[in-house]
Scaffold this motif. Structure first.
Motif, short mmCIF file in Angstrom:
data_model
loop_
_atom_site.label_atom_id
_atom_site.label_comp_id
_atom_site.label_asym_id
_atom_site.label_seq_id
_atom_site.Cartn_x
_atom_site.Cartn_y
_atom_site.Cartn_z
N GLY A 136 -51.59 -55.28 19.58
CA GLY A 136 -50.86 -54.02 19.46
C GLY A 136 -49.58 -54.21 18.66
N GLY A 137 -48.83 -53.12 18.54
CA GLY A 137 -47.57 -53.16 17.78
C GLY A 137 -46.58 -52.13 18.29
N ILE A 138 -45.30 -52.46 18.18
CA ILE A 138 -44.24 -51.55 18.59
C ILE A 138 -43.17 -51.54 17.50
N VAL A 139 -42.84 -50.34 17.01
CA VAL A 139 -41.77 -50.19 16.03
C VAL A 139 -40.65 -49.38 16.69
N LEU A 140 -39.45 -49.94 16.74
CA LEU A 140 -38.30 -49.20 17.27
C LEU A 140 -37.37 -48.88 16.10
N MET A 141 -37.06 -47.59 15.91
CA MET A 141 -36.16 -47.23 14.82
C MET A 141 -34.74 -47.52 15.20
N SER A 142 -34.11 -48.36 14.40
CA SER A 142 -32.70 -48.66 14.59
C SER A 142 -31.94 -48.22 13.34
N SER A 143 -30.76 -48.73 13.16
CA SER A 143 -29.93 -48.24 12.06
C SER A 143 -28.87 -49.28 11.72
N LEU A 144 -28.45 -49.30 10.46
CA LEU A 144 -27.34 -50.19 10.07
C LEU A 144 -26.06 -49.81 10.80
N SER A 145 -25.98 -48.57 11.28
CA SER A 145 -24.78 -48.16 12.03
C SER A 145 -24.66 -48.98 13.32
N GLY A 146 -25.75 -49.59 13.76
CA GLY A 146 -25.75 -50.39 14.98
C GLY A 146 -25.39 -51.85 14.74
N SER A 147 -25.00 -52.19 13.51
CA SER A 147 -24.65 -53.60 13.23
C SER A 147 -23.18 -53.90 13.50
N GLN A 148 -22.39 -52.87 13.65
CA GLN A 148 -20.95 -53.01 13.99
C GLN A 148 -20.52 -51.67 14.58
N GLY A 149 -19.32 -51.63 15.17
CA GLY A 149 -18.81 -50.37 15.68
C GLY A 149 -18.76 -49.33 14.58
N SER A 150 -19.17 -48.09 14.87
CA SER A 150 -19.22 -47.05 13.85
C SER A 150 -18.53 -45.79 14.36
N ALA A 151 -17.29 -45.57 13.90
CA ALA A 151 -16.49 -44.43 14.39
C ALA A 151 -17.21 -43.12 14.11
N LYS A 152 -17.00 -42.17 14.95
CA LYS A 152 -17.55 -40.80 14.89
C LYS A 152 -19.03 -40.73 15.27
N ILE A 153 -19.70 -41.88 15.33
CA ILE A 153 -21.06 -41.93 15.88
C ILE A 153 -21.15 -43.16 16.80
N ALA A 154 -20.06 -43.42 17.51
CA ALA A 154 -19.93 -44.70 18.24
C ALA A 154 -21.04 -44.91 19.27
N THR A 155 -21.34 -43.86 20.04
CA THR A 155 -22.33 -44.02 21.12
C THR A 155 -23.74 -44.14 20.53
N TYR A 156 -24.03 -43.26 19.57
CA TYR A 156 -25.33 -43.33 18.88
C TYR A 156 -25.52 -44.74 18.28
N ALA A 157 -24.49 -45.24 17.59
CA ALA A 157 -24.59 -46.56 16.94
C ALA A 157 -24.83 -47.65 17.99
N ALA A 158 -24.17 -47.51 19.14
CA ALA A 158 -24.36 -48.52 20.20
C ALA A 158 -25.80 -48.49 20.72
N THR A 159 -26.41 -47.30 20.78
CA THR A 159 -27.83 -47.25 21.22
C THR A 159 -28.74 -47.88 20.17
N LYS A 160 -28.34 -47.81 18.91
CA LYS A 160 -29.16 -48.42 17.86
C LYS A 160 -29.05 -49.95 17.94
N ALA A 161 -27.85 -50.45 18.29
CA ALA A 161 -27.70 -51.89 18.52
C ALA A 161 -28.61 -52.31 19.67
N PHE A 162 -28.67 -51.48 20.71
CA PHE A 162 -29.56 -51.76 21.85
C PHE A 162 -31.01 -51.90 21.37
N ASN A 163 -31.44 -50.97 20.53
CA ASN A 163 -32.84 -51.00 20.07
C ASN A 163 -33.14 -52.25 19.25
N THR A 164 -32.16 -52.68 18.43
CA THR A 164 -32.40 -53.89 17.63
C THR A 164 -32.55 -55.11 18.55
N ILE A 165 -31.64 -55.22 19.51
CA ILE A 165 -31.68 -56.39 20.39
C ILE A 165 -32.91 -56.34 21.30
#
Ligand SMILES: NC(=O)c1ccc[n+]([C@@H]2O[C@H](COP(=O)([O-])OP(=O)(O)OC[C@H]3O[C@@H](n4cnc5c(N)ncnc54)[C@H](OP(=O)(O)O)[C@@H]3O)[C@@H](O)[C@H]2O)c1
Length: 260
Positions: A136-165
């Motif tokens: 099987g396979g699993i693809v989780l969409m993440s974002s470059l915004s999750g590679s460091q703190g990202s002002a104005k989308i801070a919480t969204y970016a933190a969830t993207k860091a979660f998905n990468t890890i």
């Protein structure tokens, strides 16, 4: 293409498939001959796309209206699912733009539910079936915004860091069960969501959804993370490996402060 279908077919589930990148993933999978289970809130959009892809690619489809911000509805959807998807693409996200002080507690809860609980619930339920099948396979969409703190989308970016890890950990845990896991850390993508939020100017390295979907699916099975696009790969390397953390955060803020 046949190898892909054998490993990840015959059914794929795309969460957040009614437009933008999710629709591009679904069409890329249909082109590879996989049948599609499509979920999003807007059933009419899913059904219109499904009808088009059934005719064009001679595949089967099933469309379900599911609000991934509703954990109970997500659980019920998973409990009634009779076919077993060999591939999960978790693409849906909630990404309100605004400073943390201005977001409501219900916005924060919705970001955490759609972007964190959603991938966890779907990956947990579907990986159990994939483990039984030994593939099987699993693809989780993440974002470059999750590679460091990202002002104005801070919480969204933190969830993207979660998905990468999360994807990195599952990549390692599940590879022995024949399951490939990948996080796609995309830069800006021309989608309805991004078009609504962006400044007048596109961010450097902005890509088409079809190209991000293709590059992500082509990378599945080759490693835990893909960064679609050369400019985005350079940007991630620069921000994550070369620049001091404080500088990377300020540079990101220059990109995100004009989003609305
Ligand atoms: N666009 C970018 O620049 C960019 C950059 C990096 C990463 N990404 C990531 O790429 C993914 C897709 O982004 P996008 O720009 O294509 O997003 P989008 O245009 O906002 O589309 C999101 C999709 O998710 C579905 N969705 C949203 N909330 C949902 C919910 N509560 N329940 C069920 N479905 C829901 C939407 O369908 P309904 O409205 O019909 O429910 C839609 O099909 C996201 O994970 C995002 O983080 C995007």
């Amino acid at each position: 293409m046949d190898d892909f279908k054998t490993k990840y077919g015959p059914w794929a589930l795309v969460a957040g498939a009614s437009e933008g990148l999710g629709a591009a993933f679904a069409e890329a999978l249909a082109r590879r001959g996989l049948n599609l289970i499509l979920i999003a809130r807007r059933l009419s959009k899913l059904e219109a796309l499904a009808a088009e892809w059934q005719a064009k690619y001679r595949i089967e489809t099933r469309s379900y209206p599911v609000d991934l911000a509703d954990i109970e509805a997500t659980r019920q959807f998973l409990a009634q699912l009779d076919s077993v998807p060999g591939l999960l693409v978790y693409n849906a996200a909630f990404a309100p733009i605004g400073y943390f002080k201005d977001l409501s507690e219900s916005d924060l809860q919705k970001i955490a539910t759609v972007n964190v609980m959603g991938p966890l619930l779907l990956a947990k339920a579907l990986s159990a079936k994939m483990i039984e099948r030994g593939k099987g396979g699993i693809v989780l969409m993440s974002s470059l915004s999750g590679s460091q703190g990202s002002a104005k989308i801070a919480t969204y970016a933190a969830t993207k860091a979660f998905n990468t890890i999360l994807a990195e950990g599952l990549w390692h845990e599940l590879r022995g069960n024949g399951i490939d896991v990948i996080a796609s850390c995309a830069g800006a993508i021309r989608t309805p969501g991004y078009e609504k939020a962006k400044d007048v100017r596109e961010a450097p390295g902005t890509m088409d959804a079809a190209s991000v979907a293709e590059k992500t699916l082509n990378a599945l099975g080759k490693g835990p993370v893909v960064v679609p696009g050369r400019m985005n790969q350079f940007f991630r390397f620069l921000m994550g490996r070369i620049l001091p953390r404080k500088l990377a955060i300020s540079i990101m803020e220059k990109n995100t402060k004009n989003l609305s």
